[in-house]
Design a protein around this motif. Structure first.
Motif, PDB file in Angstrom:
ATOM      1  N   ARG A   5      36.895  45.366  47.995  1.00  0.00           N
ATOM      2  CA  ARG A   5      37.446  44.598  46.875  1.00  0.00           C
ATOM      3  C   ARG A   5      38.495  45.375  46.091  1.00  0.00           C
ATOM      4  NH1 ARG A   5      32.106  41.133  45.175  1.00  0.00           N
ATOM      5  NH2 ARG A   5      32.374  39.633  46.858  1.00  0.00           N
ATOM      6  N   LEU A   6      38.461  46.698  46.131  1.00  0.00           N
ATOM      7  CA  LEU A   6      39.505  47.473  45.459  1.00  0.00           C
ATOM      8  C   LEU A   6      40.873  47.112  46.023  1.00  0.00           C
ATOM      9  CD1 LEU A   6      38.151  51.115  45.083  1.00  0.00           C
ATOM     10  CD2 LEU A   6      38.420  49.380  43.321  1.00  0.00           C
ATOM     11  N   LYS A   7      40.978  47.111  47.323  1.00  0.00           N
ATOM     12  CA  LYS A   7      42.251  46.778  47.966  1.00  0.00           C
ATOM     13  C   LYS A   7      42.602  45.318  47.736  1.00  0.00           C
ATOM     14  CE  LYS A   7      44.782  47.021  52.289  1.00  0.00           C
ATOM     15  NZ  LYS A   7      44.749  47.458  53.698  1.00  0.00           N
ATOM     16  N   ASP A   8      41.618  44.428  47.869  1.00  0.00           N
ATOM     17  CA  ASP A   8      41.869  42.997  47.675  1.00  0.00           C
ATOM     18  C   ASP A   8      42.400  42.709  46.271  1.00  0.00           C
ATOM     19  OD1 ASP A   8      40.961  42.553  50.257  1.00  0.00           O
ATOM     20  OD2 ASP A   8      38.983  41.833  49.624  1.00  0.00           O
ATOM     21  N   ASN A  13      46.989  41.349  42.829  1.00  0.00           N
ATOM     22  CA  ASN A  13      47.743  41.575  41.598  1.00  0.00           C
ATOM     23  C   ASN A  13      49.124  42.175  41.855  1.00  0.00           C
ATOM     24  OD1 ASN A  13      45.996  41.022  39.029  1.00  0.00           O
ATOM     25  ND2 ASN A  13      44.603  41.830  40.569  1.00  0.00           N
ATOM     26  N   ASP A  14      49.542  42.164  43.126  1.00  0.00           N
ATOM     27  CA  ASP A  14      50.871  42.674  43.518  1.00  0.00           C
ATOM     28  C   ASP A  14      51.125  44.093  43.013  1.00  0.00           C
ATOM     29  OD1 ASP A  14      51.559  40.262  44.846  1.00  0.00           O
ATOM     30  OD2 ASP A  14      52.115  39.369  42.929  1.00  0.00           O
ATOM     31  N   LEU A  15      50.130  44.957  43.205  1.00  0.00           N
ATOM     32  CA  LEU A  15      50.249  46.339  42.764  1.00  0.00           C
ATOM     33  C   LEU A  15      50.248  47.279  43.965  1.00  0.00           C
ATOM     34  CD1 LEU A  15      47.655  46.147  39.862  1.00  0.00           C
ATOM     35  CD2 LEU A  15      50.144  46.323  39.622  1.00  0.00           C
ATOM     36  N   TYR A  16      50.824  48.456  43.764  1.00  0.00           N
ATOM     37  CA  TYR A  16      50.839  49.498  44.787  1.00  0.00           C
ATOM     38  C   TYR A  16      49.759  50.524  44.466  1.00  0.00           C
ATOM     39  CZ  TYR A  16      55.385  47.629  46.127  1.00  0.00           C
ATOM     40  OH  TYR A  16      56.400  46.802  46.538  1.00  0.00           O
ATOM     41  N   GLN A  17      49.314  51.238  45.490  1.00  0.00           N
ATOM     42  CA  GLN A  17      48.334  52.296  45.273  1.00  0.00           C
ATOM     43  C   GLN A  17      48.828  53.289  44.225  1.00  0.00           C
ATOM     44  OE1 GLN A  17      47.403  54.131  49.047  1.00  0.00           O
ATOM     45  NE2 GLN A  17      45.813  52.620  49.501  1.00  0.00           N
ATOM     46  N   LYS A  18      50.104  53.614  44.237  1.00  0.00           N
ATOM     47  CA  LYS A  18      50.677  54.568  43.291  1.00  0.00           C
ATOM     48  C   LYS A  18      50.490  54.095  41.852  1.00  0.00           C
ATOM     49  CE  LYS A  18      53.563  57.970  42.006  1.00  0.00           C
ATOM     50  NZ  LYS A  18      52.882  58.729  41.006  1.00  0.00           N
ATOM     51  N   GLN A  19      50.656  52.807  41.608  1.00  0.00           N
ATOM     52  CA  GLN A  19      50.490  52.270  40.259  1.00  0.00           C
ATOM     53  C   GLN A  19      49.046  52.427  39.770  1.00  0.00           C
ATOM     54  OE1 GLN A  19      52.388  48.534  41.636  1.00  0.00           O
ATOM     55  NE2 GLN A  19      53.388  48.548  39.621  1.00  0.00           N
ATOM     56  N   TYR A  34      39.712  56.595  48.270  1.00  0.00           N
ATOM     57  CA  TYR A  34      38.682  55.747  47.666  1.00  0.00           C
ATOM     58  C   TYR A  34      38.746  54.346  48.255  1.00  0.00           C
ATOM     59  CZ  TYR A  34      38.436  59.285  43.923  1.00  0.00           C
ATOM     60  OH  TYR A  34      38.302  60.440  43.198  1.00  0.00           O
ATOM     61  N   GLU A  35      39.961  53.853  48.417  1.00  0.00           N
ATOM     62  CA  GLU A  35      40.146  52.476  48.875  1.00  0.00           C
ATOM     63  C   GLU A  35      39.647  52.276  50.303  1.00  0.00           C
ATOM     64  OE1 GLU A  35      44.106  50.234  49.254  1.00  0.00           O
ATOM     65  OE2 GLU A  35      43.636  50.101  47.111  1.00  0.00           O
ATOM     66  N   ILE A  36      39.786  53.282  51.152  1.00  0.00           N
ATOM     67  CA  ILE A  36      39.340  53.138  52.541  1.00  0.00           C
ATOM     68  C   ILE A  36      37.939  53.702  52.782  1.00  0.00           C
ATOM     69  CG2 ILE A  36      41.674  53.052  53.488  1.00  0.00           C
ATOM     70  CD1 ILE A  36      41.310  55.986  54.368  1.00  0.00           C
ATOM     71  N   VAL A  55      36.719  42.713  35.834  1.00  0.00           N
ATOM     72  CA  VAL A  55      35.601  42.306  36.689  1.00  0.00           C
ATOM     73  C   VAL A  55      34.431  43.248  36.409  1.00  0.00           C
ATOM     74  CG1 VAL A  55      37.095  41.372  38.514  1.00  0.00           C
ATOM     75  CG2 VAL A  55      36.313  43.761  38.647  1.00  0.00           C
ATOM     76  N   SER A  56      33.275  42.896  36.901  1.00  0.00           N
ATOM     77  CA  SER A  56      32.111  43.766  36.719  1.00  0.00           C
ATOM     78  C   SER A  56      32.092  44.844  37.802  1.00  0.00           C
ATOM     79  CB  SER A  56      30.817  42.944  36.785  1.00  0.00           C
ATOM     80  OG  SER A  56      30.612  42.460  38.098  1.00  0.00           O
ATOM     81  N   THR A  57      31.400  45.924  37.514  1.00  0.00           N
ATOM     82  CA  THR A  57      31.229  46.955  38.538  1.00  0.00           C
ATOM     83  C   THR A  57      30.390  46.400  39.695  1.00  0.00           C
ATOM     84  OG1 THR A  57      29.365  47.870  37.299  1.00  0.00           O
ATOM     85  CG2 THR A  57      31.514  48.942  37.007  1.00  0.00           C
ATOM     86  N   ASP A  58      29.470  45.508  39.394  1.00  0.00           N
ATOM     87  CA  ASP A  58      28.689  44.873  40.465  1.00  0.00           C
ATOM     88  C   ASP A  58      29.593  44.100  41.414  1.00  0.00           C
ATOM     89  OD1 ASP A  58      26.245  45.886  39.742  1.00  0.00           O
ATOM     90  OD2 ASP A  58      25.547  44.063  38.752  1.00  0.00           O
ATOM     91  N   TYR A  59      30.625  43.481  40.888  1.00  0.00           N
ATOM     92  CA  TYR A  59      31.579  42.766  41.743  1.00  0.00           C
ATOM     93  C   TYR A  59      32.315  43.754  42.647  1.00  0.00           C
ATOM     94  CZ  TYR A  59      35.441  39.872  43.310  1.00  0.00           C
ATOM     95  OH  TYR A  59      36.360  39.214  44.097  1.00  0.00           O
ATOM     96  N   LEU A  60      32.782  44.867  42.076  1.00  0.00           N
ATOM     97  CA  LEU A  60      33.480  45.866  42.882  1.00  0.00           C
ATOM     98  C   LEU A  60      32.576  46.443  43.964  1.00  0.00           C
ATOM     99  CD1 LEU A  60      35.493  47.869  40.196  1.00  0.00           C
ATOM    100  CD2 LEU A  60      36.358  46.168  41.806  1.00  0.00           C
TER     101      LEU A  60
END
Length: 76
Positions: A5-8, A13-19, A34-36, A55-60
């Motif tokens: 869900r981090l990547k999703d 939100n049209d963001l880059y990992q760098k942002q 972290y993302e992978i 969002v909640s941490t449970d969602y992540l």
């Protein structure tokens, strides 16, 4: 721990990992790990991301499909 869900959320939100890495004050490479799921994300960063995406941490953590908890819990 792989947090799909981090990547999703980032892509939605049209963001880059760098942002996101800049927001967390870490390197893009570290965030990418972290993302992978190559590194476990520290709890403080997980909480910052939950706040950032509203969002909640449970969602992540994929413990629920509800993005947030509207239960208005008050802790003393």
């Amino acid at each position: 721990m792989y947090l799909r869900r981090l990547k999703d959320l980032r892509i939605d939100n049209d963001l880059y990992q760098k942002q996101i890495a800049d927001y967390l004050k870490i390197t893009r490479q570290q965030y990418g790990l972290y993302e992978i799921g190559k590194r476990d994300i520290p709890i403080d960063l997980l909480c910052k991301l939950a706040d950032f995406y509203k969002v909640s941490t449970d969602y992540l953590l994929e413990r629920t499909n509800k993005k947030s908890d509207n239960s208005n819990v008050i802790m003393n």
